[in-house]
Design a protein around this motif. Structure first.
Motif, short mmCIF file in Angstrom:
data_model
loop_
_atom_site.label_atom_id
_atom_site.label_comp_id
_atom_site.label_asym_id
_atom_site.label_seq_id
_atom_site.Cartn_x
_atom_site.Cartn_y
_atom_site.Cartn_z
N ASP A 106 0.83 -1.21 0.00
CA ASP A 106 0.00 0.00 0.00
C ASP A 106 0.86 1.26 0.00
O ASP A 106 0.50 2.27 -0.61
CB ASP A 106 -0.92 0.00 1.23
N ASP A 107 2.01 1.20 0.68
CA ASP A 107 2.89 2.37 0.71
C ASP A 107 3.45 2.67 -0.67
O ASP A 107 3.58 3.83 -1.07
CB ASP A 107 4.04 2.13 1.70
N GLN A 108 3.80 1.60 -1.41
CA GLN A 108 4.32 1.79 -2.76
C GLN A 108 3.25 2.36 -3.69
O GLN A 108 3.51 3.23 -4.51
CB GLN A 108 4.86 0.47 -3.30
N VAL A 158 3.15 6.15 -5.64
CA VAL A 158 2.89 6.38 -7.07
C VAL A 158 1.71 7.34 -7.26
O VAL A 158 1.78 8.29 -8.04
CB VAL A 158 2.61 5.04 -7.78
N THR A 159 0.61 7.10 -6.53
CA THR A 159 -0.57 7.96 -6.69
C THR A 159 -0.28 9.39 -6.23
O THR A 159 -0.74 10.35 -6.85
CB THR A 159 -1.76 7.39 -5.91
N ASP A 160 0.49 9.53 -5.15
CA ASP A 160 0.85 10.87 -4.68
C ASP A 160 1.69 11.60 -5.72
O ASP A 160 1.56 12.81 -5.93
CB ASP A 160 1.61 10.79 -3.35
N PHE A 161 2.58 10.85 -6.38
CA PHE A 161 3.41 11.46 -7.42
C PHE A 161 2.54 11.97 -8.57
O PHE A 161 2.75 13.07 -9.09
CB PHE A 161 4.43 10.44 -7.94
N VAL A 162 1.55 11.16 -8.97
CA VAL A 162 0.67 11.54 -10.08
C VAL A 162 -0.12 12.80 -9.72
O VAL A 162 -0.24 13.74 -10.52
CB VAL A 162 -0.30 10.40 -10.43
N VAL A 163 -0.66 12.84 -8.49
CA VAL A 163 -1.44 14.00 -8.06
C VAL A 163 -0.58 15.26 -8.05
O VAL A 163 -0.99 16.32 -8.54
CB VAL A 163 -2.05 13.75 -6.67
#
Length: 201
Positions: free
Chosen positions: A92-94, A98-103
């Motif tokens: 979940d951390d990985q 990734v999702t935080d980077f996209v946002v």
């Protein structure tokens, strides 16, 4: 180098090992401090040809100026391998990384976060989009808009209100018309009786 070295060069006497070492050390130290140019500076300082200095440097294999180490590139997070050598699912951390980077990328650039994250972390674009969908994040940037809630009290259509009012008015007009017709008929009877009585006089 001492003046003895300069005098020796003019008389054609061979240089001693100490004199050679002095020239070589100067060239090496100069290169270490400035990166290059030690050979020409040594030739100028000690009044020796550059070919001679180069030959001495080559004979002792003088070390070249060390290159600055390249910055290590950030490696994409890899899924841990299980005992059979197959990659396990991402944590979940990985996924959050990734999702935080996209946002963050979409917030700064407007779009392109999913494809950039795919290249950066070595993950297929479909996987990135799937993670974004699971996290409730749009691949085009920002959170998904929540569906609008329906209002509790349903508003009646205006056309229906107008239609209902018109029907009521028509009904009233029809009733009044019937009353007028009856009144006119009664008035006609009264006029007829009045005329008969008047004629009998």
């Amino acid at each position: 180098m001492s003046t003895t070295t300069k005098k020796a060069s003019s008389k054609g006497i061979r240089y001693t090992d100490e004199q050679k070492k002095e020239v070589i050390d100067f060239a090496v130290n100069y290169n270490a401090a400035n990166g290059r140019g030690g050979q020409s500076k040594a030739a100028e300082k000690f009044n020796i040809s550059q070919l001679t200095v180069a030959s001495w440097l080559k004979s002792v294999k003088a070390p070249k100026a060390a290159k600055a180490p390249k910055e290590a590139k950030a490696k994409a997070p890899k899924a841990a391998a299980d005992g059979r050598g197959k990659k396990s699912r991402y944590s979940d951390d990985q996924k959050k990384e990734v999702t935080d980077f996209v946002v963050a990328y979409n917030a700064a650039n407007g779009r392109g976060g999913a494809s950039t994250a795919s290249k950066k972390f070595g993950i297929s674009p479909l996987t990135v989009v799937a993670w974004l969908g699971a996290a409730g994040v749009s691949s085009k940037g920002g959170k998904k808009a929540a569906p609008a809630k329906a209002s509790k009290a349903a508003k009646a259509p205006k056309a229906a209100v107008v239609s209902g009012g018109l029907n009521a008015k028509l009904t009233s007009l029809l009733a009044l018309s019937n009353q007028i017709d009856k009144a006119e008929a009664e008035l006609a009877k009264l006029k007829s009786r009045f005329a008969s009585l008047k004629a009998a006089l």
